[in-house]
Design a protein around this motif. Structure first.
Motif, PDB file in Angstrom:
ATOM      1  N   GLY A   1       0.781  -1.224   0.000  1.00 54.20           N
ATOM      2  CA  GLY A   1       0.000   0.000   0.000  1.00 54.20           C
ATOM      3  C   GLY A   1       0.814   1.276   0.000  1.00 54.20           C
ATOM      4  O   GLY A   1       0.264   2.351  -0.168  1.00 54.20           O
ATOM      5  N   ALA A   2       2.146   1.175   0.195  1.00 55.54           N
ATOM      6  CA  ALA A   2       2.989   2.368   0.182  1.00 55.54           C
ATOM      7  C   ALA A   2       3.163   2.853  -1.247  1.00 55.54           C
ATOM      8  O   ALA A   2       3.212   2.053  -2.176  1.00 55.54           O
ATOM      9  CB  ALA A   2       4.346   2.064   0.807  1.00 55.54           C
ATOM     10  N   LYS A   3       3.248   4.166  -1.405  1.00 52.90           N
ATOM     11  CA  LYS A   3       3.412   4.754  -2.729  1.00 52.90           C
ATOM     12  C   LYS A   3       4.899   4.907  -3.031  1.00 52.90           C
ATOM     13  O   LYS A   3       5.664   5.397  -2.205  1.00 52.90           O
ATOM     14  CB  LYS A   3       2.722   6.114  -2.779  1.00 52.90           C
ATOM     15  CG  LYS A   3       2.768   6.744  -4.149  1.00 52.90           C
ATOM     16  CD  LYS A   3       2.042   8.072  -4.171  1.00 52.90           C
ATOM     17  CE  LYS A   3       2.170   8.653  -5.569  1.00 52.90           C
ATOM     18  NZ  LYS A   3       2.032  10.080  -5.573  1.00 52.90           N
ATOM     19  N   ALA A   4       5.302   4.472  -4.222  1.00 55.06           N
ATOM     20  CA  ALA A   4       6.698   4.599  -4.628  1.00 55.06           C
ATOM     21  C   ALA A   4       7.078   6.069  -4.754  1.00 55.06           C
ATOM     22  O   ALA A   4       6.302   6.873  -5.271  1.00 55.06           O
ATOM     23  CB  ALA A   4       6.923   3.890  -5.952  1.00 55.06           C
ATOM     24  N   LEU A   5       8.266   6.421  -4.282  1.00 58.25           N
ATOM     25  CA  LEU A   5       8.737   7.793  -4.410  1.00 58.25           C
ATOM     26  C   LEU A   5       9.127   8.103  -5.845  1.00 58.25           C
ATOM     27  O   LEU A   5       8.987   9.221  -6.308  1.00 58.25           O
ATOM     28  CB  LEU A   5       9.939   8.035  -3.495  1.00 58.25           C
ATOM     29  CG  LEU A   5       9.658   7.963  -2.005  1.00 58.25           C
ATOM     30  CD1 LEU A   5      10.939   8.133  -1.209  1.00 58.25           C
ATOM     31  CD2 LEU A   5       8.639   9.005  -1.606  1.00 58.25           C
ATOM     32  N   ARG A   6       9.665   7.104  -6.537  1.00 57.86           N
ATOM     33  CA  ARG A   6      10.056   7.263  -7.934  1.00 57.86           C
ATOM     34  C   ARG A   6       9.532   6.075  -8.723  1.00 57.86           C
ATOM     35  O   ARG A   6      10.250   5.112  -8.948  1.00 57.86           O
ATOM     36  CB  ARG A   6      11.569   7.342  -8.061  1.00 57.86           C
ATOM     37  CG  ARG A   6      12.123   8.633  -7.529  1.00 57.86           C
ATOM     38  CD  ARG A   6      13.588   8.722  -7.784  1.00 57.86           C
ATOM     39  NE  ARG A   6      14.270   8.435  -6.538  1.00 57.86           N
ATOM     40  CZ  ARG A   6      15.564   8.305  -6.409  1.00 57.86           C
ATOM     41  NH1 ARG A   6      16.340   8.403  -7.437  1.00 57.86           N
ATOM     42  NH2 ARG A   6      16.090   8.057  -5.239  1.00 57.86           N
ATOM     43  N   PRO A   7       8.276   6.116  -9.131  1.00 55.67           N
ATOM     44  CA  PRO A   7       7.713   4.986  -9.876  1.00 55.67           C
ATOM     45  C   PRO A   7       8.540   4.695 -11.129  1.00 55.67           C
ATOM     46  O   PRO A   7       8.993   5.603 -11.805  1.00 55.67           O
ATOM     47  CB  PRO A   7       6.311   5.455 -10.263  1.00 55.67           C
ATOM     48  CG  PRO A   7       6.026   6.628  -9.405  1.00 55.67           C
ATOM     49  CD  PRO A   7       7.339   7.213  -8.995  1.00 55.67           C
ATOM     50  N   SER A   8       8.761   3.420 -11.372  1.00 54.04           N
ATOM     51  CA  SER A   8       9.532   3.004 -12.549  1.00 54.04           C
ATOM     52  C   SER A   8       8.898   1.755 -13.133  1.00 54.04           C
ATOM     53  O   SER A   8       8.782   0.740 -12.443  1.00 54.04           O
ATOM     54  CB  SER A   8      10.979   2.702 -12.146  1.00 54.04           C
ATOM     55  OG  SER A   8      11.644   2.006 -13.174  1.00 54.04           O
ATOM     56  N   PRO A   9       8.507   1.798 -14.403  1.00 57.15           N
ATOM     57  CA  PRO A   9       7.919   0.607 -15.015  1.00 57.15           C
ATOM     58  C   PRO A   9       8.926  -0.543 -15.108  1.00 57.15           C
ATOM     59  O   PRO A   9       8.545  -1.697 -15.180  1.00 57.15           O
ATOM     60  CB  PRO A   9       7.480   1.068 -16.402  1.00 57.15           C
ATOM     61  CG  PRO A   9       8.152   2.365 -16.634  1.00 57.15           C
ATOM     62  CD  PRO A   9       8.518   2.942 -15.306  1.00 57.15           C
ATOM     63  N   VAL A  10      10.206  -0.233 -15.052  1.00 53.71           N
ATOM     64  CA  VAL A  10      11.239  -1.276 -15.089  1.00 53.71           C
ATOM     65  C   VAL A  10      11.444  -1.877 -13.702  1.00 53.71           C
ATOM     66  O   VAL A  10      11.433  -3.099 -13.530  1.00 53.71           O
ATOM     67  CB  VAL A  10      12.578  -0.703 -15.623  1.00 53.71           C
ATOM     68  CG1 VAL A  10      13.695  -1.721 -15.514  1.00 53.71           C
ATOM     69  CG2 VAL A  10      12.411  -0.220 -17.051  1.00 53.71           C
TER      70      VAL A  10
END
Length: 135
Positions: free
Chosen positions: A4-13
């Motif tokens: 449930g935590a939100k990624a600080l730097r979302p990365s599709p990789v």
């Protein structure tokens, strides 16, 4: 990352790769990577180095752009924990981070949120090339 935590730097990789990591896995990976020597990279385009050096060391006062050196130091070593090491990072990585900053990480009160909008695309490329070749 906790469920449930939100990624600080979302990365599709990276997101699918780290989704199943436990907190101890992340701690172990961080410990491992902290033992590695910083990378050595090169500029993609040597013709951009002078502009990159100028932006990094002096900024662009006409555009309200401060010098990167203020927070990231002359050698690109940064000031932990707030200002990361830039020296030796891949130029592509640095340019992508700067290009995506506002959409992914820009929040009121964050210093780079006030700086990134002043960087023109050619300046982002030049700074990325300059920091890539720092050691």
């Amino acid at each position: 990352m906790p469920p449930g935590a939100k990624a600080l730097r979302p990365s599709p990789v990276m997101s699918p790769l780290v989704a199943a990591l436990s907190k101890s896995d992340v701690t172990a990976l961080a410990a491992y990577y902290s033992t590695l020597s910083p990378p050595t990279n090169t500029a993609r385009d040597l013709a951009r180095l002078e502009l990159g050096r100028t932006i990094y060391t002096k900024g662009n006062p006409e555009e309200g752009l401060p010098a990167c050196i203020t927070c990231h130091r002359p050698t690109g070593s940064g000031i932990r924990p707030d200002f990361p090491r830039l020296a030796g990072q891949s130029a592509d990585y640095v340019e992508n981070q700067l290009s995506a900053w506002m959409a992914v990480r820009g929040k009121p009160g964050k210093l780079m949120t006030m700086i990134v909008p002043h960087l023109q695309p050619a300046e982002r490329q030049a700074v990325a090339d300059y920091v890539a070749q720092l050691h």
